[in-house]
Motif scaffolding. Sequence first.
Motif, PDB file in Angstrom:
ATOM      1  N   TYR A  57       0.997  -1.219  -0.022  1.00 12.10           N
ATOM      2  CA  TYR A  57      -0.089  -0.224  -0.057  1.00 12.10           C
ATOM      3  C   TYR A  57       0.748   1.285  -0.067  1.00 12.10           C
ATOM      4  O   TYR A  57       2.027   1.320   0.615  1.00 12.10           O
ATOM      5  N   TYR A  58       0.414   2.418  -0.585  1.00  8.79           N
ATOM      6  CA  TYR A  58       1.116   3.364  -0.783  1.00  8.79           C
ATOM      7  C   TYR A  58       0.066   4.741  -1.083  1.00  8.79           C
ATOM      8  O   TYR A  58      -1.155   4.466  -1.489  1.00  8.79           O
ATOM      9  N   PHE A  59       0.739   6.111  -0.779  1.00  7.12           N
ATOM     10  CA  PHE A  59      -0.277   7.018  -1.301  1.00  7.12           C
ATOM     11  C   PHE A  59       0.129   7.608  -2.667  1.00  7.12           C
ATOM     12  O   PHE A  59       1.128   7.530  -2.975  1.00  7.12           O
ATOM     13  N   ARG A  60      -0.888   8.072  -3.309  1.00  3.03           N
ATOM     14  CA  ARG A  60      -0.881   8.559  -4.392  1.00  3.03           C
ATOM     15  C   ARG A  60      -1.864   9.872  -4.757  1.00  3.03           C
ATOM     16  O   ARG A  60      -2.659  10.158  -3.672  1.00  3.03           O
ATOM     17  N   ASP A  61      -1.995  10.401  -5.748  1.00  2.00           N
ATOM     18  CA  ASP A  61      -2.898  11.583  -6.273  1.00  2.00           C
ATOM     19  C   ASP A  61      -2.945  12.422  -5.059  1.00  2.00           C
ATOM     20  O   ASP A  61      -3.952  12.903  -4.544  1.00  2.00           O
ATOM     21  N   LYS A 131      -4.643  -1.165   8.403  1.00  2.00           N
ATOM     22  CA  LYS A 131      -3.585  -2.065   7.974  1.00  2.00           C
ATOM     23  C   LYS A 131      -2.693  -1.344   6.928  1.00  2.00           C
ATOM     24  O   LYS A 131      -1.738  -0.898   6.846  1.00  2.00           O
ATOM     25  N   ALA A 132      -3.689  -1.093   5.839  1.00  2.00           N
ATOM     26  CA  ALA A 132      -3.016  -0.406   4.722  1.00  2.00           C
ATOM     27  C   ALA A 132      -2.530   1.035   4.976  1.00  2.00           C
ATOM     28  O   ALA A 132      -1.468   1.369   4.622  1.00  2.00           O
ATOM     29  N   LEU A 133      -3.445   1.876   5.660  1.00  2.00           N
ATOM     30  CA  LEU A 133      -2.759   2.967   6.174  1.00  2.00           C
ATOM     31  C   LEU A 133      -1.505   3.055   6.940  1.00  2.00           C
ATOM     32  O   LEU A 133      -0.546   3.882   6.684  1.00  2.00           O
ATOM     33  N   ALA A 134      -1.373   2.091   7.862  1.00  2.00           N
ATOM     34  CA  ALA A 134      -0.309   2.133   8.578  1.00  2.00           C
ATOM     35  C   ALA A 134       0.951   1.648   7.770  1.00  2.00           C
ATOM     36  O   ALA A 134       2.060   2.115   7.801  1.00  2.00           O
ATOM     37  N   GLU A 135       0.700   0.807   6.761  1.00  2.00           N
ATOM     38  CA  GLU A 135       1.701   0.243   5.948  1.00  2.00           C
ATOM     39  C   GLU A 135       2.332   1.383   5.253  1.00  2.00           C
ATOM     40  O   GLU A 135       3.311   1.846   4.775  1.00  2.00           O
ATOM     41  N   ALA A 136       1.232   2.166   4.625  1.00  2.00           N
ATOM     42  CA  ALA A 136       1.645   3.428   3.572  1.00  2.00           C
ATOM     43  C   ALA A 136       2.444   4.414   4.389  1.00  2.00           C
ATOM     44  O   ALA A 136       3.364   5.121   4.051  1.00  2.00           O
ATOM     45  N   LEU A 137       2.090   4.609   5.898  1.00  2.00           N
ATOM     46  CA  LEU A 137       2.861   5.611   6.447  1.00  2.00           C
ATOM     47  C   LEU A 137       4.136   5.462   6.674  1.00  2.00           C
ATOM     48  O   LEU A 137       5.033   6.133   7.274  1.00  2.00           O
ATOM     49  N   VAL A 138       4.548   4.040   6.800  1.00  2.00           N
ATOM     50  CA  VAL A 138       5.818   3.557   7.287  1.00  2.00           C
ATOM     51  C   VAL A 138       6.622   3.949   5.969  1.00  2.00           C
ATOM     52  O   VAL A 138       7.819   4.527   6.082  1.00  2.00           O
ATOM     53  N   ALA A 139       5.997   3.381   4.856  1.00  2.00           N
ATOM     54  CA  ALA A 139       6.850   3.891   3.401  1.00  2.00           C
ATOM     55  C   ALA A 139       6.881   5.077   3.125  1.00  2.00           C
ATOM     56  O   ALA A 139       8.036   5.671   2.613  1.00  2.00           O
ATOM     57  N   GLN A 140       5.874   5.988   3.544  1.00  2.00           N
ATOM     58  CA  GLN A 140       5.825   7.330   3.242  1.00  2.00           C
ATOM     59  C   GLN A 140       5.646   8.394   4.308  1.00  2.00           C
ATOM     60  O   GLN A 140       4.274   8.700   4.473  1.00  2.00           O
ATOM     61  N   PRO A 141       6.291   8.515   5.300  1.00  2.00           N
ATOM     62  CA  PRO A 141       5.970   9.487   6.530  1.00  2.00           C
ATOM     63  C   PRO A 141       5.151  10.695   6.080  1.00  2.00           C
ATOM     64  O   PRO A 141       5.608  11.414   5.243  1.00  2.00           O
ATOM     65  N   ARG A 142       4.151  10.665   6.800  1.00  2.00           N
ATOM     66  CA  ARG A 142       3.361  11.686   6.535  1.00  2.00           C
ATOM     67  C   ARG A 142       3.861  13.256   6.806  1.00  2.00           C
ATOM     68  O   ARG A 142       3.853  14.333   6.114  1.00  2.00           O
ATOM     69  N   GLU A 143       4.806  13.181   7.937  1.00  2.00           N
ATOM     70  CA  GLU A 143       5.683  14.428   8.292  1.00  2.00           C
ATOM     71  C   GLU A 143       6.446  14.809   7.137  1.00  2.00           C
ATOM     72  O   GLU A 143       6.506  16.256   6.892  1.00  2.00           O
ATOM     73  N   GLN A 144       7.176  14.030   6.620  1.00  2.00           N
ATOM     74  CA  GLN A 144       8.116  14.183   5.456  1.00  2.00           C
ATOM     75  C   GLN A 144       7.315  14.944   4.116  1.00  2.00           C
ATOM     76  O   GLN A 144       7.557  15.799   3.681  1.00  2.00           O
ATOM     77  N   LEU A 145       6.190  14.029   3.966  1.00  2.00           N
ATOM     78  CA  LEU A 145       5.180  14.466   2.809  1.00  2.00           C
ATOM     79  C   LEU A 145       4.917  15.713   2.863  1.00  2.00           C
ATOM     80  O   LEU A 145       4.771  16.844   2.037  1.00  2.00           O
ATOM     81  N   ILE A 146       4.206  16.302   4.091  1.00  2.00           N
ATOM     82  CA  ILE A 146       3.622  17.440   4.207  1.00  2.00           C
ATOM     83  C   ILE A 146       4.668  18.361   4.236  1.00  2.00           C
ATOM     84  O   ILE A 146       4.497  19.597   3.540  1.00  2.00           O
TER      85      ILE A 146
END
Length: 405
Positions: A57-61, A131-146
């Motif tokens: 799982y990952y974040f997009r768009d 589960k998907a949200l936790a997995e994506a947040l590990v791969a793409q830390p929200r602090e870093q993205l924001i």
Amino acid sequence: MDCFNKRFGLTALATVFLVAGCASNQTMVKEIKPVAEKIVSDREIFAMLDVTPEGRYYFRDFTFSGTHNFISLNTLQHYIRTESVKCGDAIDSEAQKAVADPECKQDKLAMFRVRDSTNNSISFDEELFEKALAEALVAQPREQLIAEFNNIYQLVPKFRADKKAEYDKRWNDLNTKLQEALVVNDNSQLYDGKPNAYIFERNPIEEHFWIKFKWQSASDFRVKLQEEVSNHYANSRLTLRCDRLDSFHHTISGCDQKWGMTDKLEVKPVVYEIDTVRNYGYAPTFNASDVHVSAVTDRHGVMSLTNLTDYYVTIDSLSLYVGDEIKNLSNLNLSLPPRSISKDLKLSKYSIFSRKSFNNIRKADLVKSINIGMAIKYKVADINVEKTLFKTGDTRYKDMPGWVI
């Protein structure tokens, strides 16, 4: 007591002995889900969860304006549908309403919406979502993205300033060319100004604009943000405006010009063709004197009466001549001490002086003449004889104070 230790930790053992048994009391314990700490930033960042073919799982768009099926990275609040939908047949009104839900007719459901074939319903799989949200947040830390996206967003003023500098340069270049292209043909010969023709900033680059696009990475965001600013610049227009000359009959040509940001900076001649003055006002001026009295008026109708003698002079009446009109002001009883000047007499309140104007004239018309004159009846003390000062003559309009109305 392992079940209690897992849920409460060793510090809760004191309360455990008050409970009869672990298994029989687990249903009484409600686990409280922790609330995500809100990350404050210039702009709130939204994203969608997706899964790779390998099941990761990952974040997009990413976007600033996500709603349906999006997740706020700042708060982790999501906008994914969570209510269950019953799709089976039923006769009651509520069930019939559920059957009509569009989701029941879709073959492919939204992420984390699952179909239960047993009771023919669709529901939200919260466990899978978490589960998907936790997995994506590990791969793409929200602090870093924001932080990354907001840092890029803070470059908007610079992107805009760069394009605004290009815009302003074109505006200045056009204004310079306009001054050379401006032509005034004054057939009235009474216009002494300069027409107000100028380059109007139509659709200038906006300081703030709504960012509707989505991006996939920091580099993608930066490129699209620059493109958005560039598009605003490309859609800007510079338009020629020409103010009218309300006091003159005239025409204007060449004032329909406008320029885009890629157009060649050429300015065609802008011509003001002036024909006549709509209204031209003039002030009759009077000037007469003899050995006793001098009378002179200015454009405002103030008459200066001068006593040229060593005796008192009394002004009894005054008559003004303008063309065929005569206005007599009697019973003035104005006493002038010896060698004095009086400016108490104001002629502007009399129509023969204050309401004089021409319509549709040119300067050539002002060479015409009109009879202007005055008569003053006065008496000099010691002599005690009434005297008359009288003078008339043709005066050209151009020799009297005049102005365009």
